[in-house]
Design a protein around this motif. Structure first.
Motif, PDB file in Angstrom:
ATOM      1  N   GLY A 157       0.852  -1.182   0.000  1.00 34.49           N
ATOM      2  CA  GLY A 157       0.000   0.000   0.000  1.00 34.49           C
ATOM      3  C   GLY A 157       0.883   1.225   0.000  1.00 34.49           C
ATOM      4  N   HIS A 165      -4.798  -6.573   1.419  1.00 34.98           N
ATOM      5  CA  HIS A 165      -4.189  -5.301   1.047  1.00 34.98           C
ATOM      6  C   HIS A 165      -4.560  -4.844  -0.365  1.00 34.98           C
ATOM      7  CE1 HIS A 165      -1.365  -5.071   4.537  1.00 34.98           C
ATOM      8  NE2 HIS A 165      -1.564  -6.382   4.530  1.00 34.98           N
ATOM      9  N   TRP A 166      -5.272  -5.654  -1.110  1.00 34.05           N
ATOM     10  CA  TRP A 166      -5.604  -5.260  -2.475  1.00 34.05           C
ATOM     11  C   TRP A 166      -6.950  -5.856  -2.897  1.00 34.05           C
ATOM     12  CZ3 TRP A 166      -1.955  -9.120  -1.509  1.00 34.05           C
ATOM     13  CH2 TRP A 166      -2.202 -10.369  -2.081  1.00 34.05           C
ATOM     14  N   ASP A 186      -5.057   2.010   1.626  1.00 34.61           N
ATOM     15  CA  ASP A 186      -4.734   1.091   0.527  1.00 34.61           C
ATOM     16  C   ASP A 186      -5.668   1.260  -0.666  1.00 34.61           C
ATOM     17  OD1 ASP A 186      -2.510  -0.092   1.592  1.00 34.61           O
ATOM     18  OD2 ASP A 186      -3.456  -1.999   2.094  1.00 34.61           O
ATOM     19  N   GLN A 243      -4.788   3.948  -3.028  1.00 35.73           N
ATOM     20  CA  GLN A 243      -3.595   3.788  -3.857  1.00 35.73           C
ATOM     21  C   GLN A 243      -4.048   3.009  -5.085  1.00 35.73           C
ATOM     22  OE1 GLN A 243      -1.345   2.554  -5.799  1.00 35.73           O
ATOM     23  NE2 GLN A 243       0.425   1.800  -4.686  1.00 35.73           N
ATOM     24  N   HIS A 280      -3.503  -0.664  -5.865  1.00 41.61           N
ATOM     25  CA  HIS A 280      -4.069  -1.675  -4.965  1.00 41.61           C
ATOM     26  C   HIS A 280      -5.473  -2.053  -5.400  1.00 41.61           C
ATOM     27  CE1 HIS A 280      -1.231  -2.423  -1.577  1.00 41.61           C
ATOM     28  NE2 HIS A 280      -0.602  -1.488  -2.264  1.00 41.61           N
ATOM     29  N   GLY A 288      -0.523  -5.689  -9.526  1.00 35.58           N
ATOM     30  CA  GLY A 288      -0.637  -4.275  -9.172  1.00 35.58           C
ATOM     31  C   GLY A 288       0.581  -3.455  -9.521  1.00 35.58           C
ATOM     32  N   HIS A 331       4.773  -0.447  -8.839  1.00 36.24           N
ATOM     33  CA  HIS A 331       4.039  -0.464  -7.583  1.00 36.24           C
ATOM     34  C   HIS A 331       4.814   0.268  -6.491  1.00 36.24           C
ATOM     35  CE1 HIS A 331       0.859  -2.371  -5.030  1.00 36.24           C
ATOM     36  NE2 HIS A 331       1.715  -1.992  -4.099  1.00 36.24           N
ATOM     37  N   ASP A 341       3.845   3.333  -4.116  1.00 36.03           N
ATOM     38  CA  ASP A 341       3.783   3.132  -2.674  1.00 36.03           C
ATOM     39  C   ASP A 341       4.646   4.150  -1.933  1.00 36.03           C
ATOM     40  OD1 ASP A 341       2.023   1.056  -2.633  1.00 36.03           O
ATOM     41  OD2 ASP A 341       3.454  -0.486  -2.076  1.00 36.03           O
TER      42      ASP A 341
END
Length: 256
Positions: free
Chosen positions: A20, A77-78, A132, A135, A138, A146, A162, A166
């Motif tokens: 993230g 997280h995604w 997250d 972003q 994500h 991602g 990514h 991040d």
């Protein structure tokens, strides 16, 4: 030698997983949210999180990846939404995703039936998950993890798309999370606050999807530098500010 190679491989895999927003980004989201909390909500939240606070709690969900007791949260997280499609539970990871986890955690926190430990954990997760989902990578297409598989050169150093989003973009500004949060708060008008807090999490996903194509607009040599930073940092700022203000709206509803 075998031990060294194993450690290097594990480290490489760990770095590619994606976290993230980096530490600064997640703390910015929490710091912005603090500014827009009611006094009652802030007091309640500080009691729950003590001795931590909202900004510092934003990275907890990344930190617990080293604890096998929380392995069940790895895929939280995604969320995966292929191009031209909308959220479909059938294409998500069996162990869960950021969007579903966020909704479940909000419901659980509103129920007021959690133990003190579980409430603290869920509150920390909430801070992280709101960040997250804002972003854009994500909310991935399911094609390149991602952007983790998109190798790039960032300011002369190897990275991936990514990681650029991040942390590389944010870290290039060399600002503390408090400095960046204060700078972003200056542009938050009452109208923007009202508009952003009115949007539901499903709309957050749609916003992230619309941004994805611009993130992938990279040169053929995949060398990213000041031009990419200049064109894309305003999107980073927008998403961090949105996340913080929307997090505050949710927390005021639960604890205010």
């Amino acid at each position: 030698m075998v031990r060294i190679i194993t450690i290097l491989l594990l480290t490489f895999s760990f770095q590619q997983a994606g976290f993230g927003w980096g530490q600064t980004g997640h703390r910015v989201v929490g710091k912005i949210a603090e500014k827009y909390l009611s006094k009652r909500a802030l007091n309640n939240i500080n009691k729950i999180l003590w001795p931590a606070n909202l900004p510092m709690s934003g990275t907890w969900m990344d930190e617990i990846r080293s604890d096998t007791a929380y392995d069940y949260t790895y895929t939280w997280h995604w969320v995966t939404i292929p191009e031209g499609q909308s959220f479909d539970p059938d294409v998500q990871e069996p162990s869960g995703n950021a969007f579903t986890a966020l909704q479940q955690i909000i419901t659980a926190l509103k129920s007021d039936t959690l133990s003190a430990q579980k409430e603290q954990e869920y509150l920390k997760m909430l801070v992280h998950l709101v960040g997250d989902i804002h972003q854009p990578l994500h909310v991935g297409t399911g094609q390149d993890r991602g952007g983790n598989d998109v190798r790039v050169d960032w300011m002369g150093n190897p990275s991936n798309l990514h990681r650029v989003w991040d942390s590389d973009l944010i870290d290039s500004k060399q600002l503390s999370y408090t400095e960046l949060a204060h700078y972003l708060e200056l542009r938050a008008t009452p109208d923007l606050k009202k508009q952003w807090q009115a949007a539901l999490p499903g709309q957050w996903l749609e916003e992230a999807m619309k941004l994805r194509s611009s993130l992938y607009d990279i040169p053929e040599d995949r060398k990213l530098g000041y031009q990419y930073l200049f064109h894309n940092f305003p999107l980073v700022e927008q998403q961090l500010l949105k996340a913080g203000i929307r997090l505050a709206g949710i927390l005021n509803e639960i604890y205010g």
